[in-house]
Design a protein around this motif. Sequence first.
Motif, PDB file in Angstrom:
ATOM      1  N   LEU A 380      18.504  11.476  91.098  1.00 54.74           N
ATOM      2  CA  LEU A 380      19.738  10.854  90.595  1.00 54.74           C
ATOM      3  C   LEU A 380      19.779   9.371  90.961  1.00 54.74           C
ATOM      4  O   LEU A 380      20.763   8.686  90.694  1.00 54.74           O
ATOM      5  CB  LEU A 380      20.959  11.566  91.182  1.00 54.74           C
ATOM      6  N   GLY A 381      18.726   8.901  91.616  1.00 56.84           N
ATOM      7  CA  GLY A 381      18.682   7.494  92.005  1.00 56.84           C
ATOM      8  C   GLY A 381      19.318   7.217  93.358  1.00 56.84           C
ATOM      9  O   GLY A 381      19.564   6.066  93.698  1.00 56.84           O
ATOM     10  N   GLN A 382      19.583   8.280  94.125  1.00 59.56           N
ATOM     11  CA  GLN A 382      20.227   8.126  95.438  1.00 59.56           C
ATOM     12  C   GLN A 382      19.269   8.648  96.502  1.00 59.56           C
ATOM     13  O   GLN A 382      19.114   9.862  96.648  1.00 59.56           O
ATOM     14  CB  GLN A 382      21.507   8.967  95.509  1.00 59.56           C
ATOM     15  N   ASP A 502      15.966  -3.639  88.415  1.00 60.78           N
ATOM     16  CA  ASP A 502      17.208  -3.007  88.020  1.00 60.78           C
ATOM     17  C   ASP A 502      16.968  -2.418  86.638  1.00 60.78           C
ATOM     18  O   ASP A 502      16.508  -3.134  85.742  1.00 60.78           O
ATOM     19  CB  ASP A 502      18.321  -4.073  87.971  1.00 60.78           C
ATOM     20  N   ASP A 504      17.755   1.188  83.666  1.00 57.27           N
ATOM     21  CA  ASP A 504      18.379   2.449  83.280  1.00 57.27           C
ATOM     22  C   ASP A 504      17.296   3.372  82.732  1.00 57.27           C
ATOM     23  O   ASP A 504      16.295   2.912  82.183  1.00 57.27           O
ATOM     24  CB  ASP A 504      19.424   2.224  82.173  1.00 57.27           C
ATOM     25  N   GLN A 593      21.619   3.933  97.364  1.00 56.36           N
ATOM     26  CA  GLN A 593      21.591   3.574  95.934  1.00 56.36           C
ATOM     27  C   GLN A 593      20.257   2.936  95.561  1.00 56.36           C
ATOM     28  O   GLN A 593      19.862   1.933  96.136  1.00 56.36           O
ATOM     29  CB  GLN A 593      22.743   2.615  95.615  1.00 56.36           C
ATOM     30  N   PHE A 596      17.803   2.261  89.881  1.00 53.28           N
ATOM     31  CA  PHE A 596      18.002   2.715  88.500  1.00 53.28           C
ATOM     32  C   PHE A 596      19.214   3.628  88.375  1.00 53.28           C
ATOM     33  O   PHE A 596      19.711   4.180  89.361  1.00 53.28           O
ATOM     34  CB  PHE A 596      16.756   3.444  87.980  1.00 53.28           C
ATOM     35  N   ARG A 597      19.676   3.786  87.149  1.00 53.65           N
ATOM     36  CA  ARG A 597      20.742   4.713  86.803  1.00 53.65           C
ATOM     37  C   ARG A 597      20.287   5.600  85.655  1.00 53.65           C
ATOM     38  O   ARG A 597      19.561   5.147  84.777  1.00 53.65           O
ATOM     39  CB  ARG A 597      22.007   3.957  86.352  1.00 53.65           C
ATOM     40  N   GLN A 599      21.073   7.540  82.248  1.00 52.56           N
ATOM     41  CA  GLN A 599      21.977   7.213  81.158  1.00 52.56           C
ATOM     42  C   GLN A 599      22.019   8.361  80.161  1.00 52.56           C
ATOM     43  O   GLN A 599      20.983   8.897  79.800  1.00 52.56           O
ATOM     44  CB  GLN A 599      21.390   5.986  80.445  1.00 52.56           C
ATOM     45  N   PHE A 624      28.781  11.677  90.638  1.00 50.54           N
ATOM     46  CA  PHE A 624      28.277  12.567  89.594  1.00 50.54           C
ATOM     47  C   PHE A 624      29.138  13.829  89.452  1.00 50.54           C
ATOM     48  O   PHE A 624      28.761  14.758  88.762  1.00 50.54           O
ATOM     49  CB  PHE A 624      26.834  12.987  89.900  1.00 50.54           C
ATOM     50  N   LEU A 643      26.607  13.130  83.945  1.00 52.57           N
ATOM     51  CA  LEU A 643      25.869  11.865  83.835  1.00 52.57           C
ATOM     52  C   LEU A 643      26.720  10.813  83.133  1.00 52.57           C
ATOM     53  O   LEU A 643      27.494  11.121  82.262  1.00 52.57           O
ATOM     54  CB  LEU A 643      24.570  12.089  83.059  1.00 52.57           C
TER      55      LEU A 643
END
Length: 643
Positions: A380-382, A502, A504, A593, A596-597, A599, A624, A643
């Motif tokens: 999840l990018g965490q 940075d 997505d 964090q 990336f995120r 999407q 989330f 998401l």
Amino acid sequence: MGQERWQFAPITEVSSTVDLRIMETTDLHVHLHPYDYYADCPNPDLGLVRLSELVDQARTEVPNCLLFDNGDFLQGTPVGDFFAYDRGLKDGDLHPVMAAMNAMRYDAITLGNHEFNYGLDFLMKSLAQAEFPVVSANIAKTLGASPRNDQCLVKPYKLIHRKLVDRAGLAHDICVGVIGVAPPQITVWERLNLHNRIQMRDMVTSAAAWVPEMREAGADLVVMLAHTGIGPLRHTDGMENAAIPLARIEGVDLLLTGHSHQVFPSRIFADIPGVDIEKGTISGKPTVMAGFFGSHLGVIDMRMVREGGRWRVIGSRVENRALRDASMTFTRPDQGPRTQPMRSPKVRKIVARAHDMVLENIRQPIGRTTSPINSFFVFLGQSASTALVADAQRAFVARRLADGPFGGLPVLSSVSPSKAGGLGGPRNYTNVAAGPLTVRSLADLYTYPNRIAALKLTGAQIACWLERSASCYNQLHAGLEDEMLLNTAHPAYNFEIIYGLDYDIDLSRPARFDGDGTTIDLRNTRVRNLCWNGQPIVPDAEFILCTNSFRAHGAGGFAGAGPDNVVFEDPAITRDILREYVRTKGHLDIAPQGPFRLQFRTGKSAILRTGPAAFNHIDAISAFAPEIIGVDKKGFMRVRVQL
Ligand code: MN
Ligand code: MG
């Protein structure tokens, strides 16, 4: 599997019948004491100590037994690292793997690729302690004009003379030839350690050259210790997983395989031409692969007859005995099935001191963290675990490159999670609590003894590198809820996150690559809004990308990897760089964090599979709106995420 599994050929004349049991351990990776050093708690499912009990038991069942190890025994737990890096092999020190194997009276072993992780000198020092032959036919100090003229690193093969007792109690002489092979990729994978001190040949070419000599020299039976997996049917020069072509070599009677950490016979090998998972044969040759980390003991039972001064194989049977089966049922021909509880054997005593020294070593505090460091939500990018490794890599490389020709380029840092579920199971996550950091914590953060390396890549290569990573997600479809987030065909170690950027990842798009890195469609693009320093990245921009030597030289097939683009290499082990980084900082507070995120569309849910221990950290992904759904049959926790 019972007696009915025997496969017989007809006996043509009155003869002596002899049963010979051949046992395999493989890919032990220094799993001795049944202990998980990263979790710092016992794990009874693994390790040579408990396997030795199975070996003892198996030896009581038939009068004639041989025991072999198939390689990758020297590296893989903090025990291996401790003896290689911290303690060294001081005068009089026995390597605990060698001590255990000596006590278990191995008949011969071969070398795997990981034997070379700590360099040639450490390997040869360890092997000097072995009280049994070490064979490998395709690893050479210098190559000759043909395989039989190579100056091999260890003996290419060994003839073992034994007396076998037949069913009437009479003894007969037998000469068992044992030959070994390992993937020729060793010279690439371990280039930095080896400094061109070894050369390798194709496994099939070498074996095919030596086996006739073994026969001429009197081998009645030829056992192939093949540190290689069951892969393509066709022989190609230099192939990594060559068990099938190796089985076709005339004069080879049976194969012990490994390297790919699987179990053979098992259903995953059904439907391969020439492979019979009922009989446990490849091209008619009995074959076994006994899992990894000491999970199984591989057993091949051969029934032979002595006719006119020659041996003939009339039947065989193959099985794996798993440590996981807590209370094991053994069958003795004369007594029928019975249950035998596990006992504490002599091998446990032999490795006890090494175990204690390693425990003391891994529990020493070297720094503190105010936040927990784990990998439960890396997809999840965490993930503070990958963030910490990325910081340490970047600091090290940036400092070393600062005054050189690449000093002006942005330094990015690529990291994949060492532990993130997968085949390792629901406990296979980095999970370091807030508080003191120990060597064990660092081993939990970075399990492989990789070396640091850096590539010079273009913006286009960076984007493609990230596409390879982004392919580990399933494509999510509009209108469908609760689709699984991850494509399990993609191992987590191929999920590289690039820190310093940075971006997505658009999950509505199809993946560009499949699980082994083959391109599905170059037009498939999931990585969006790729920026450095607030600006979109142009294709011909230049970056330094920190990674490890394995990846830098092409493992996983990431864009731009390969010797041409490697601009920095160092013998330093990434985990040591991490240790030094933590020691220098003293106090850590890492934001989880990532760069990336994910999407999709608002309101879209998907199911994340993670370790049940993530339950205690679920607040970390409150963004989330996580809902815990339950635990699947493999023990993974399922979490619905928005998401
Ligand atoms: Mn291995
Ligand atoms: Mg291997």
